[in-house]
Design a protein around this motif. Structure first.
Motif, PDB file in Angstrom:
ATOM      1  N   TYR A 207       6.037   6.444   6.036  1.00 19.66           N
ATOM      2  CA  TYR A 207       4.938   7.135   5.368  1.00 19.66           C
ATOM      3  C   TYR A 207       5.126   8.643   5.497  1.00 19.66           C
ATOM      4  O   TYR A 207       5.444   9.135   6.577  1.00 19.66           O
ATOM      5  CB  TYR A 207       3.597   6.735   5.993  1.00 19.66           C
ATOM      6  CG  TYR A 207       3.248   5.293   5.790  1.00 19.66           C
ATOM      7  CD1 TYR A 207       2.864   4.826   4.541  1.00 19.66           C
ATOM      8  CD2 TYR A 207       3.316   4.387   6.839  1.00 19.66           C
ATOM      9  CE1 TYR A 207       2.535   3.496   4.334  1.00 19.66           C
ATOM     10  CE2 TYR A 207       2.992   3.053   6.648  1.00 19.66           C
ATOM     11  CZ  TYR A 207       2.608   2.614   5.404  1.00 19.66           C
ATOM     12  OH  TYR A 207       2.292   1.292   5.211  1.00 19.66           O
TER      13      TYR A 207
ATOM     14  N   ASP B  93      -2.229  -1.790   7.030  1.00 24.04           N
ATOM     15  CA  ASP B  93      -0.965  -1.721   7.745  1.00 24.04           C
ATOM     16  C   ASP B  93      -1.254  -1.182   9.148  1.00 24.04           C
ATOM     17  O   ASP B  93      -1.647  -0.021   9.305  1.00 24.04           O
ATOM     18  CB  ASP B  93       0.020  -0.813   7.004  1.00 24.04           C
ATOM     19  CG  ASP B  93       1.359  -0.682   7.709  1.00 24.04           C
ATOM     20  OD1 ASP B  93       1.443  -0.898   8.932  1.00 24.04           O
ATOM     21  OD2 ASP B  93       2.339  -0.337   7.027  1.00 24.04           O
TER      22      ASP B  93
ATOM     23  N   LEU C  16       0.575   2.040  10.164  1.00 22.82           N
ATOM     24  CA  LEU C  16      -0.024   3.229   9.561  1.00 22.82           C
ATOM     25  C   LEU C  16      -1.314   3.594  10.291  1.00 22.82           C
ATOM     26  O   LEU C  16      -1.546   4.766  10.603  1.00 22.82           O
ATOM     27  CB  LEU C  16      -0.293   3.003   8.074  1.00 22.82           C
ATOM     28  CG  LEU C  16      -1.010   4.123   7.334  1.00 22.82           C
ATOM     29  CD1 LEU C  16      -0.242   5.438   7.412  1.00 22.82           C
ATOM     30  CD2 LEU C  16      -1.243   3.721   5.876  1.00 22.82           C
TER      31      LEU C  16
ATOM     32  N   GLY D 141      -0.107   0.853   2.390  1.00 19.25           N
ATOM     33  CA  GLY D 141      -0.844   0.403   3.559  1.00 19.25           C
ATOM     34  C   GLY D 141      -2.328   0.220   3.365  1.00 19.25           C
ATOM     35  O   GLY D 141      -3.058  -0.013   4.318  1.00 19.25           O
TER      36      GLY D 141
ATOM     37  N   ILE E   4      -0.262  10.726   6.000  1.00 18.31           N
ATOM     38  CA  ILE E   4      -0.970  10.435   7.260  1.00 18.31           C
ATOM     39  C   ILE E   4      -2.046  11.491   7.489  1.00 18.31           C
ATOM     40  O   ILE E   4      -3.194  11.162   7.830  1.00 18.31           O
ATOM     41  CB  ILE E   4       0.027  10.359   8.430  1.00 18.31           C
ATOM     42  CG1 ILE E   4       0.960   9.148   8.232  1.00 18.31           C
ATOM     43  CG2 ILE E   4      -0.704  10.268   9.768  1.00 18.31           C
ATOM     44  CD1 ILE E   4       2.168   9.137   9.131  1.00 18.31           C
TER      45      ILE E   4
ATOM     46  N   CYS F 262      -2.176   7.093  12.277  1.00 18.79           N
ATOM     47  CA  CYS F 262      -3.373   7.888  11.986  1.00 18.79           C
ATOM     48  C   CYS F 262      -4.201   8.113  13.253  1.00 18.79           C
ATOM     49  O   CYS F 262      -4.679   9.236  13.496  1.00 18.79           O
ATOM     50  CB  CYS F 262      -4.216   7.198  10.922  1.00 18.79           C
ATOM     51  SG  CYS F 262      -3.478   7.177   9.281  1.00 18.79           S
TER      52      CYS F 262
END
Length: 138
Positions: A4, A119, A122, A85, A9, A126
């Motif tokens: 990603y 996801d 992901l 995601g 993000i 984050c």
């Protein structure tokens, strides 16, 4: 799925933690313009439109918000949102709801949209960024 982008993000962190939708727009727009051949232009533009819709709705510009939500929906229904995601059906449903609410004669007022990040990798990235920034997701 390829890694990603850091800007994506950051977009998600600002979208869910700081609720700074203008910053969301700036981050993803810069990435989109710098990577014109990445094949995900409609995804990035749709997410930018979503953030700007939230920005307008929060400021009381319901007409502008509704228009942006509809444009975002149009873009995002044509792309593989799940490859980014996110839960596709949930996102499209929320965009429809906010577009309808913003377009109502007696608009109910601003309401945050929370994206379902399906996801786990992901989501973990984050949350790590939230911890680094000292902000709380959601």
């Amino acid at each position: 799925m390829r890694p990603y982008p850091v800007s994506y993000i950051a977009y998600l962190v600002h979208f869910h933690a700081t609720r700074d939708y203008f910053e969301c727009h700036e981050l993803l727009e810069e990435y989109w313009k710098e990577h014109p051949g990445d094949g995900l232009a409609d995804l990035w533009v749709g997410l930018i439109q979503l953030a700007v819709g939230q920005y307008h709705e929060r400021r009381g510009n319901f007409r502008g918000a509704g228009s942006l939500y509809r444009k975002s929906h149009s873009k995002l229904e044509r792309v593989d949102v799940e490859a980014a995601g996110l839960a596709r059906a949930d996102l499209l449903r929320k965009l429809e709801e906010r577009a309808d609410a913003a377009g109502a004669e007696n608009a109910e007022g601003y309401r945050d949209i929370n994206l379902v990040v399906q996801d786990e990798k992901l989501k973990s990235l984050c949350l790590e960024e939230c911890a680094r920034l000292g902000v709380i997701w959601g």
